[in-house]
Design an enzyme around this catalytic site. Structure first.
Site, PDB file in Angstrom:
ATOM      1  N   TRP A   1      -4.056  69.516  13.360  1.00 40.22           N
ATOM      2  CA  TRP A   1      -5.267  68.436  13.206  1.00 40.22           C
ATOM      3  C   TRP A   1      -6.509  68.924  13.338  1.00 40.22           C
ATOM      4  O   TRP A   1      -7.572  69.087  12.897  1.00 40.22           O
ATOM      5  CB  TRP A   1      -4.974  67.107  13.937  1.00 40.22           C
ATOM      6  CG  TRP A   1      -5.834  66.174  13.728  1.00 40.22           C
ATOM      7  CD1 TRP A   1      -5.972  65.089  12.941  1.00 40.22           C
ATOM      8  CD2 TRP A   1      -7.312  66.086  14.536  1.00 40.22           C
ATOM      9  NE1 TRP A   1      -7.126  64.322  13.358  1.00 40.22           N
ATOM     10  CE2 TRP A   1      -7.878  64.834  14.030  1.00 40.22           C
ATOM     11  CE3 TRP A   1      -7.831  66.837  15.605  1.00 40.22           C
ATOM     12  CZ2 TRP A   1      -9.135  64.466  14.665  1.00 40.22           C
ATOM     13  CZ3 TRP A   1      -9.109  66.545  16.079  1.00 40.22           C
ATOM     14  CH2 TRP A   1      -9.558  65.160  15.515  1.00 40.22           C
TER      15      TRP A   1
ATOM     16  N   PHE B   1      -1.970  66.659  21.302  1.00 40.23           N
ATOM     17  CA  PHE B   1      -3.032  65.934  21.928  1.00 40.23           C
ATOM     18  C   PHE B   1      -3.459  66.709  23.050  1.00 40.23           C
ATOM     19  O   PHE B   1      -3.016  67.165  23.673  1.00 40.23           O
ATOM     20  CB  PHE B   1      -2.521  64.422  22.321  1.00 40.23           C
ATOM     21  CG  PHE B   1      -2.710  63.576  20.736  1.00 40.23           C
ATOM     22  CD1 PHE B   1      -3.590  62.763  20.695  1.00 40.23           C
ATOM     23  CD2 PHE B   1      -1.432  63.655  19.951  1.00 40.23           C
ATOM     24  CE1 PHE B   1      -3.554  61.751  19.411  1.00 40.23           C
ATOM     25  CE2 PHE B   1      -1.377  62.647  18.978  1.00 40.23           C
ATOM     26  CZ  PHE B   1      -2.343  61.749  18.893  1.00 40.23           C
TER      27      PHE B   1
ATOM     28  N   LYS C   1      -3.368  50.548   8.930  1.00 40.74           N
ATOM     29  CA  LYS C   1      -2.716  51.829   9.008  1.00 40.74           C
ATOM     30  C   LYS C   1      -4.054  52.724   8.556  1.00 40.74           C
ATOM     31  O   LYS C   1      -4.054  53.855   9.292  1.00 40.74           O
ATOM     32  CB  LYS C   1      -1.630  51.924   8.209  1.00 40.74           C
ATOM     33  CG  LYS C   1      -0.895  53.298   8.426  1.00 40.74           C
ATOM     34  CD  LYS C   1       0.274  53.180   7.723  1.00 40.74           C
ATOM     35  CE  LYS C   1       1.234  54.484   7.828  1.00 40.74           C
ATOM     36  NZ  LYS C   1       0.808  55.521   6.992  1.00 40.74           N
TER      37      LYS C   1
END
Length: 559
Positions: free
Chosen positions: A412, A384, A107
């Site tokens: 992000w 995205f 992860k």
């Protein structure tokens, strides 16, 4: 020039000295215990002077069931906190500490990503302030005292075949799941079957996260059931007089850790129980401290809302009286397409048919939060570059049918500025919230009815099957007076069911309960479904193979 990695972005950031972050929250220097320049523990005794101060708004961030496509729950939590700060809200973030198991496994780290991170990310993902080691030491001290008691005459008549307490280590190590200890002669102890859990699944971790102060910690430690006697009576850590020494090891770990985001928003990172095999929330102490010091507190619960959020609401909120003002449900178009049957390699291609098939996973989580728990929610789509407008429009339309708004989150790539739309919706919902939290079950219900309520109301399964061992354990726990404790389900995170391959929103499935165990110190009953493991293993190519450090001490490969 390529896209910068998370660690490169973090290492390029000029951090604020941690005392200045504490100043933002008006924490007096006498309560700040520095661990270098950029980390500190905060003495919880400070809270006494805030007893009458009203709490800030509590925002819970959860998600759909995780997929290999990634969802970005921690990234969204951090970015939302920074966005609220940018709007002028006095904001505090409250997160769990990462475990070394996932960091070196599959992860990776848990400090956010891109331009929505908590720092120093290397420290947070590795030894941090030593809390994990303290928890492991306290756990293993109790294990040593159990075996020593048996070696020294076994006055408590502990049945060596029925010791339920395991040793622990904060690493993915499948070799340690089942072992035999005490071999090679009488001087080396009583030979018996033994095993290890990962530290974040230890009851000590849960107790630390659910304790209010050192006295509460000692009381909870004393209640730990370590096994049973030959007379079928539970044996506790208190009978071994272990709680004082264990608490001594945990006295500093009990204090919340203060760090900062890339944009200098204060963040408490404290406690780290897994949500698939433990209760999946950061400490009560850190959340309480944040609620007194901030006007808005953004916290998260592990894995999907069927695990972390359910336990946050049914266990943590029940114990504390907390109630989220808003729940943020994180999803990605890519992950929803994966739930709709698209292979990971093909997720960048527009596929409205697969998205339509995968959307029920998100919609079920929304209904659980809004109709089941009765709380206001907003969906955060972690953006995205490959998402198409048609795909986003479909998600917006389906969520609108349930009366829930969708906000595109670009934290992000853009940090707090990329979360302003989400933050505005969170503020709107929080300021108008009058909802009352509904629990999934009442504590007075028999154990089986509580399990059945979670399976039917949260997972939407058709029924529950019990192994003979689980049946026997339930009967014994109710006979011993543990029947009125809340339930902590240990289940795969990848599905609403106990079968990791059942994606989307499966129907007409049954859940198998393989084992039931009381965590009397933590104050809940752990219910193991399917073949869930309390000690993970490393993947074929672990993340550890990519991590390195140079002769200046600069770490690379950590993400």
């Amino acid at each position: 020039m390529g896209v910068k990695s998370d660690i490169e972005i973090a290492q390029e950031t000029q951090m604020e000295v941690i005392n200045r972050i504490a100043d933002k929250l008006e924490i007096a220097d006498e309560y700040v215990e520095n661990y270098g320049k950029y980390k500190a523990k905060i003495d919880y005794r400070m809270m006494q002077k805030y007893a009458d101060k009203p709490n800030g708004k509590l925002i819970l961030v959860t998600a759909i069931n995780p997929t290999p496509a990634g969802e970005g729950k921690t990234t969204t939590t951090v970015g939302l906190g920074d966005a609220l700060s940018a709007m002028g809200k006095k904001t505090v973030i409250a997160l769990r500490e990462p475990s070394l198991g996932p960091v070196f496994g599959v992860k990776g780290g848990a400090a956010g990503g891109g331009y929505a991170q908590v720092v120093p990310m290397e420290d947070i993902n590795l030894h941090f302030t030593g809390d994990m080691h303290a928890i492991g030491a306290a756990n293993n001290l109790l294990a040593a005292m159990i075996d020593n008691h048996i070696q020294q005459g076994n006055a408590l008549q502990i049945d060596v075949r029925r010791i339920t307490w395991k040793r622990c280590v904060d690493m993915n190590d499948r070799q340690l799941r089942y072992i035999v200890s005490g071999l090679n002669g009488k001087a080396n102890g009583m030979p018996r079957e033994d095993g290890f859990d990962i530290t974040v699944a230890s009851e000590i971790m849960a107790i630390l996260c659910l304790s209010k102060d050192i006295d509460d910690l000692k009381e909870k430690l004393s209640k730990i059931v370590i096994g049973y006697s030959y007379q079928d009576e539970p044996i506790t850590a208190g009978q071994l007089n272990a709680q004082g020494a264990m608490a001594a090891l945990l006295k500093d770990a009990l204090k919340p850790n203060l760090v900062q985001t890339l944009e200098k928003t204060p963040a408490f990172i404290h406690g780290g129980p897994f949500a698939n095999i433990a209760h999946g929330c950061n400490s009560i102490m850190a959340t309480s401290m944040a609620l007194k010091l901030g006007d808005y507190v953004v916290t998260e619960a592990g894995f999907g809302a069927d695990l972390g959020a359910e336990k946050f609401l049914d266990i943590k909120c029940r114990k504390t009286g907390f109630q989220p003002d808003v729940v943020v449900i994180v999803a990605t178009v890519r992950a929803l397409k994966y739930n709709g049957g698209v292979a990971k390699a093909d997720l960048n291609e527009e596929n409205l048919e697969a998205l339509e098939k995968g959307l029920p996973n998100l919609l079920r989580h929304i209904e659980n939060i809004t109709k089941g728990f009765g709380l206001p929610a907003v969906v955060a789509i972690n953006a995205f570059p490959t998402d198409t407008q048609k795909e986003l429009d479909l998600v917006y339309a389906k969520c609108k049918e349930l009366g829930v708004n969708v906000a595109l989150s670009e934290v992000w790539a853009k940090g707090g500025q990329g979360g302003l739309t989400l933050a505005e919706e969170v503020v709107r919902l929080a300021e108008s919230n009058t909802a009352k939290l509904n629990f999934t079950y009442e504590l007075e219900m028999p154990i089986k009815e509580k399990i059945g309520a979670i399976v039917s109301k949260i997972y939407h399964g058709s029924g529950v099957d019990y192994t003979p061992a689980a049946e026997k354990e339930i009967q014994q726990l109710e006979k011993l007076g543990y029947g009125d404790l809340p339930i902590c389900m240990a289940k795969t995170q990848y599905s609403f069911s106990d079968n990791a391959n059942l994606l989307g929103a499966p129907e007409d499935f049954r859940v198998t309960i393989s084992k039931v165990k009381v965590s009397a110190g933590a104050g809940f009953i752990v219910v193991y479904t399917g073949d869930i493991m309390t000690m993970p293993g490393l993947p074929k190519v672990p993340s550890a193979e990519k991590i390195d450090v140079d002769n200046n001490g600069k770490i690379s490969g950590l993400f």
